[in-house]
Motif scaffolding. Structure first.
Motif, PDB file in Angstrom:
ATOM      1  N   CYS A 155      35.735  26.823  48.869  1.00  0.00           N
ATOM      2  CA  CYS A 155      35.943  27.759  47.764  1.00  0.00           C
ATOM      3  C   CYS A 155      35.167  29.042  48.030  1.00  0.00           C
ATOM      4  O   CYS A 155      34.002  29.022  48.377  1.00  0.00           O
ATOM      5  CB  CYS A 155      35.452  27.134  46.469  1.00  0.00           C
ATOM      6  N   GLN A 156      35.870  30.159  47.888  1.00  0.00           N
ATOM      7  CA  GLN A 156      35.239  31.442  48.197  1.00  0.00           C
ATOM      8  C   GLN A 156      34.924  32.260  46.957  1.00  0.00           C
ATOM      9  O   GLN A 156      34.635  33.448  47.048  1.00  0.00           O
ATOM     10  CB  GLN A 156      36.163  32.249  49.108  1.00  0.00           C
ATOM     11  N   THR A 198      37.514  33.400  41.601  1.00  0.00           N
ATOM     12  CA  THR A 198      37.577  33.528  40.136  1.00  0.00           C
ATOM     13  C   THR A 198      39.001  33.458  39.617  1.00  0.00           C
ATOM     14  O   THR A 198      39.358  34.108  38.657  1.00  0.00           O
ATOM     15  CB  THR A 198      36.957  34.875  39.661  1.00  0.00           C
ATOM     16  N   ASN A 199      39.825  32.695  40.302  1.00  0.00           N
ATOM     17  CA  ASN A 199      41.238  32.741  39.966  1.00  0.00           C
ATOM     18  C   ASN A 199      41.873  31.367  40.043  1.00  0.00           C
ATOM     19  O   ASN A 199      43.073  31.239  40.236  1.00  0.00           O
ATOM     20  CB  ASN A 199      41.947  33.660  40.959  1.00  0.00           C
ATOM     21  N   CYS A 200      41.042  30.334  39.911  1.00  0.00           N
ATOM     22  CA  CYS A 200      41.545  28.980  40.076  1.00  0.00           C
ATOM     23  C   CYS A 200      42.741  28.790  39.152  1.00  0.00           C
ATOM     24  O   CYS A 200      43.711  28.151  39.506  1.00  0.00           O
ATOM     25  CB  CYS A 200      40.448  27.999  39.746  1.00  0.00           C
ATOM     26  N   ILE A 203      46.190  30.459  40.036  1.00  0.00           N
ATOM     27  CA  ILE A 203      46.541  30.004  41.374  1.00  0.00           C
ATOM     28  C   ILE A 203      45.413  30.317  42.338  1.00  0.00           C
ATOM     29  O   ILE A 203      44.871  31.419  42.347  1.00  0.00           O
ATOM     30  CB  ILE A 203      47.890  30.628  41.840  1.00  0.00           C
ATOM     31  N   CYS A 204      45.026  29.334  43.132  1.00  0.00           N
ATOM     32  CA  CYS A 204      43.950  29.565  44.109  1.00  0.00           C
ATOM     33  C   CYS A 204      44.557  30.147  45.378  1.00  0.00           C
ATOM     34  O   CYS A 204      45.394  29.528  46.003  1.00  0.00           O
ATOM     35  CB  CYS A 204      43.231  28.257  44.442  1.00  0.00           C
ATOM     36  N   VAL A 206      43.426  30.525  48.365  1.00  0.00           N
ATOM     37  CA  VAL A 206      43.143  29.920  49.667  1.00  0.00           C
ATOM     38  C   VAL A 206      43.288  28.396  49.649  1.00  0.00           C
ATOM     39  O   VAL A 206      42.964  27.728  50.622  1.00  0.00           O
ATOM     40  CB  VAL A 206      41.726  30.302  50.158  1.00  0.00           C
ATOM     41  N   ALA A 265      41.564  26.248  48.225  1.00  0.00           N
ATOM     42  CA  ALA A 265      40.307  25.499  48.227  1.00  0.00           C
ATOM     43  C   ALA A 265      40.335  24.494  47.084  1.00  0.00           C
ATOM     44  O   ALA A 265      39.745  23.423  47.163  1.00  0.00           O
ATOM     45  CB  ALA A 265      39.128  26.444  48.030  1.00  0.00           C
ATOM     46  N   ARG A 266      41.043  24.846  46.042  1.00  0.00           N
ATOM     47  CA  ARG A 266      41.149  23.962  44.896  1.00  0.00           C
ATOM     48  C   ARG A 266      42.256  22.951  45.155  1.00  0.00           C
ATOM     49  O   ARG A 266      43.299  23.275  45.720  1.00  0.00           O
ATOM     50  CB  ARG A 266      41.476  24.813  43.665  1.00  0.00           C
TER      51      ARG A 266
HETATM   52  S1  SF4 Z   1      40.573  30.414  43.166  1.00  0.00           S
HETATM   53 FE1  SF4 Z   1      40.085  29.050  44.885  1.00  0.00          FE
HETATM   54  S2  SF4 Z   1      38.557  30.067  46.139  1.00  0.00           S
HETATM   55 FE2  SF4 Z   1      38.694  30.732  44.109  1.00  0.00          FE
HETATM   56  S3  SF4 Z   1      37.073  30.208  42.825  1.00  0.00           S
HETATM   57 FE3  SF4 Z   1      38.957  29.082  42.494  1.00  0.00          FE
HETATM   58  S4  SF4 Z   1      38.910  27.390  43.971  1.00  0.00           S
HETATM   59 FE4  SF4 Z   1      37.431  28.901  44.623  1.00  0.00          FE
END
Ligand code: SF4
Ligand SMILES: Cc1cc2nc3c(=O)[nH]c(=O)nc-3n(C[C@H](O)[C@H](O)[C@H](O)COP(=O)(O)OP(=O)(O)OC[C@H]3O[C@@H](n4cnc5c(N)ncnc54)[C@H](O)[C@@H]3O)c2cc1C
Lengths: 619, 165
Positions: free
Chosen positions: A269-270, A273-275, A278-279, A281, A283-284
């Motif tokens: 997770c980078q 702030t958009n989990c 939609i994430c 990358v 990571a979620r």
């Molecule tokens: S959008 Fe993805 S990279 Fe971002 S805070 Fe959420 S999990 Fe982490």
């Protein structure tokens, strides 16, 4: 990671159906459907997955298109990334309005028959609602499973914490939870000796720390008992730093982005702030990660049919067994043109969520002999309180939420009022008033600022925002329900869900206390309260002379409740229908109560448990 | 003649971001185009000509006079004020906001005047995020665990918090 997820064409499916009988048809590719599919293919079963949405996000390119839709959308609401699809519609908060008493609003896909208007939602695309969930993954408290016995509220589960503990572990592995056991051992939640989460906990945000500095160690009193407060991190289904102690020292390998070709992104997770929604990358966690495993392992015995809307469950009236599923396969989201196919299988698994599963059952004329299909609809009620911190806290950075207050999730006060869990939102007042855009328009259009005064004004106003979101427990009530009505149909002619909901008084007592509690927190941290609830708000609820804007929680549950008594429940503890022995209704709908845990980890644990029973049945 | 130069000069002054930073967003041409398309080249020209006629701010007292004129003649103009405010909002958020209905009644119609995000990249390049030491939700991620540290809010010329007047 390489995977070979691919859609199968209708023609291929038909050809296969003649040669290889399908053992399990699964409706839905959300986390529930994905877990069941993965477990069944592990045992070599022949599985067909049906997905109502178009599946464009199977490719990384398609996934990124969702992201681009989001960037380009004027309204950055939960559903902003997902194209409108009249053949598999979904609820959307931007179209809601307040109802007059007795009024029904059918302007949105999910018909609101009130009196409360809920902005709860879910996503009908490949990956289901995990495409835009926030991925907080707390376990339920042991006391949550016995709320009738302990507090005289709701019902007891037919299972207890100890029955689910091993399945919680499996679900935490699959979702890839980042958390530390020390932080999560509270209010009776226990872990086996030496257990560690797959990945280490995500650190608290700077904003959390500024609140903690002044709040930690203070107490509140409720019905004669004292509750100490502490800001704690939440367990999260997003990639952090793998814990090398995991699995008795074997470690954990996080799952990155998945696609139908090899790609190299999506490890940690980078802080986008958009989990939600939609994430960027991956990571979620989203359920495409679980499905990728199933497809990679079992090419040939798992098939995916997209643009396939399950429309009727067909029953043999004598045995009650499901003989087939009628499925409308459409060619293009814009057109109602479709072909209806009938699919037979040994077992049928409806994993289409706690609104769509009862909707499909009721549209098929199957009310359950208990009469409880669609009833006891639950969802957490959210109350927001927002304030300005006395200094700049760097709001708008980090995952949506890193920390909060869980000390009032449990306790003897639950005899009288609902429990709650409190989130500190790293995205400021966004949820309440549309920050940071609303701050920009206010300062420019109303305050007449420009130049350096504007730039400074924005810094001061946005970077010091604090929003507490109270996730308040809701107990089951038979009159809170999903129904169908032939006058409300979608483009394919399927009946749409109609929701009737009243926020229970028990919950409102919790909400009223939540508001008081927020004031106490603001006083202790020296924050200026800015909360206000507009009587014209669609979610406005008056209680004891005060009014509150209550938001939906997206934690849908209860509508095909599990139990030990076939007259008082729809499914047994394996989520198998009492009436239809080869039918499983899986997901949040099976949960008898939801306590103050975001529901997904628990429903995932239940799915692992049920998969065993399905395998027994398929032996 | 290209209006890019005066458009950038005006934008820099009203956003408090230097021209190089505005250019760095890669959005200047498309924002200029957006404004021209919606309110018309002539009207924008008038705003920019007025802007260029303001007294140059070399001394503090003239600085004040310039700000007063900017406020009175441009932001305070029924016709130009809403456009000037929209230019600020464009730079900060990448969004063109529909003009107030009073404006459209008096000076419209402006058929393309609806609220919209100019391009996915303009959302990502919004100055709002830079100003507050954050990043647009969903893009330009600052990295794992960065959120646990205090924000780095970039200093800027004329910051009232840095130079109390
Ligand atoms: S959008 Fe993805 S990279 Fe971002 S805070 Fe959420 S999990 Fe982490
Ligand atoms: C904004 C938001 C934030 C959330 N945050 C959290 C959180 O932090 N923690 C948490 O625990 N939970 C969270 N949730 C809830 C969580 O997303 C859901 O509990 C979970 O994803 C439900 O999974 P599911 O597989 O049961 O259902 P879904 O994910 O809804 O999947 C249903 C699937 O069935 C398909 N389908 C539906 N109808 C049909 C049909 N007729 N024919 C064929 N296919 C069909 C759908 O397209 C979809 O693929 C959040 C939800 C939202 C909306």
């Amino acid at each position: 990671m390489i995977s070979s997820i691919k859609k199968t064409s209708l023609a291929e499916i038909k050809a296969r159906l003649e040669q290889h009988p399908i053992e399990a048809v699964i409706v839905g590719t959300g986390i529930s459907g994905a877990i069941i599919a993965n477990e069944l293919t592990k045992a070599g079963k022949n599985v067909l997955l049906l997905e109502a949405g178009p599946g464009t996000n199977l490719t990384l390119q398609g996934y990124n298109e969702f992201l681009s839709n989001f960037y380009g959308a004027t309204s950055k609401d939960n559903q902003a990334p997902y194209p409108v699809n009249p053949n598999a519609s979904m609820p959307r908060s931007t179209n809601l309005r307040k109802l007059q008493p007795g009024e029904t609003d059918s302007a949105t896909y999910m018909v609101q028959s009130g009196p409360y208007v809920t902005d709860t939602n879910y996503t009908r695309v490949y990956g289901g609602t995990t495409m835009h969930w926030e991925a907080k993954t707390p376990r339920m408290l042991p006391e949550d499973f016995k709320s009738q016995t302990l507090f005289g509220q709701g019902v007891d589960w037919p299972l207890g914490y100890d029955d689910l503990e091993e399945f919680y572990q499996v679900a935490e592995r699959e979702i890839g939870v980042s958390a530390d056991v020390e932080d999560q051992s509270y209010l009776g939640v226990t872990f086996p000796k030496d257990y560690v989460y797959p990945m280490k906990g995500l650190p608290l945000s700077y904003l959390d720390q500024q609140v903690a500095k002044r709040l930690d160690g203070t107490e509140v009193e409720l019905y004669g008992q004292r509750y100490p407060l502490k800001i704690r991190p939440f367990p999260q289904g997003r990639n952090g730093i793998p814990n090398d102690k995991y699995d008795r020292g074997q470690g954990y390998v996080p799952v990155g982005a998945v696609s139908n070709h090899q790609i190299e992104i999506g490890e940690r997770c980078q802080g986008n702030t958009n989990c939600v929604p939609i994430c960027p990358v991956q990571a979620r966690y989203h359920s495409g990660k679980t499905l990728a495993k199933a497809f990679q392992r079992a090419t040939g015995s798992i098939h995916l049919l997209v643009q396939a809307v399950a429309s009727r469950v067909v029953i043999d009236p004598v045995s009650g067994r499901v003989t087939a599923l009628e499925v409308k396969v459409y060619k293009d989201p814009k057109s109602s043109e479709h072909e209806t196919v009938t699919i037979a299988a040994t077992i049928f698994v409806l994993a289409s969520n706690a609104i769509e599963t009862p909707r499909l059952m009721l549209a098929s004329g199957l009310r359950s002999s208990s009469g409880l299909i669609g009833r006891n609809l639950m969802d957490h009620s959210y109350l927001l309180s927002w304030a300005t911190m006395p200094e700049i806290c760097g709001t708008m950075r980090g995952t949506s939420v890193t920390g909060g207050i869980i000390d009032l999730r449990g306790g003897a006060f639950r005899r009288h009022q609902a429990a709650f869990s409190v989130d500190i939102h790293n995205d400021g007042w966004g949820w309440a008033v549309g920050s940071p855009y609303s701050d920009l328009t206010t300062l420019v259009d109303q305050y007449n600022l420009f130049g350096p005064e504007l730039r400074r004004g924005l810094i001061n106003r946005i970077s010091s925002q604090l929003l507490l979101a109270f996730m308040i427990e809701v107990m089951p009530s038979e009159s809170n329900r999903v129904t169908v009505d032939p006058q409300y149909t979608d483009q394919l002619g399927n009946m749409r869900p109609v929701v009737s909901f009243t926020v229970p008084e028990y919950t409102m007592r919790g909400a009223a206390y939540a508001r008081e509690f927020a004031r106490t927190v603001f006083a202790r941290v020296g924050a200026a309260d800015q909360s206000r609830y507009d009587p014209g708000d669609y979610g406005y609820v008056a209680y004891n002379g005060q009014g509150y804007a209550i938001r939906g929680g997206n934690h849908l549950a209860g509508t095909h409740v599990m139990g030990n008594d076939r007259n008082r429940s729809v499914v047994d503890t394996n989520q198998r229908s009492w009436d239809h022995p080869n039918l499983y209704l899986v997901g949040g709908g099976s949960m008898p109560t939801i306590g103050t845990a975001n529901v997904t980890l628990t429903l995932a644990a239940l799915c692992y448990r049920s998969a065993r029973s399905m395998l027994d049945q398929l032996q | 003649m290209s209006q890019l130069e005066p458009f950038l000069a005006f934008s820099a002054e009203v956003t408090a971001f230097p021209i190089v930073e505005l250019q760095g967003t890669g959005q200047a041409e498309s924002y200029l185009q957006t404004v021209e398309d919606i309110v018309g080249t002539q009207r924008l020209d008038r705003l920019l000509v007025l802007y260029q006629s303001l007294p140059l701010a070399t001394r503090e007292d003239i600085r004040q006079a310039r700000a007063d004129r900017l406020r009175r003649d441009i932001f305070g103009s029924d016709e130009l004020g809403p456009i000037a405010r929209n230019i600020i909002k464009l730079w900060y958020s990448g969004t063109w906001y529909e003009l107030p209905s009073a404006w459209t009644e008096a000076y419209g119609p402006a058929p393309q005047d609806v609220t919209f995000v100019v391009a996915p990249s303009s959302y990502v390049e919004g100055l709002l995020w830079t100003a507050i030491g954050a990043h647009p939700a969903g893009a330009k991620a600052p990295g794992y665990a960065s959120w646990q540290w205090p924000p780095h809010i970039p200093p800027f010329a004329g910051d009232p918090a840095a130079t109390p007047r």
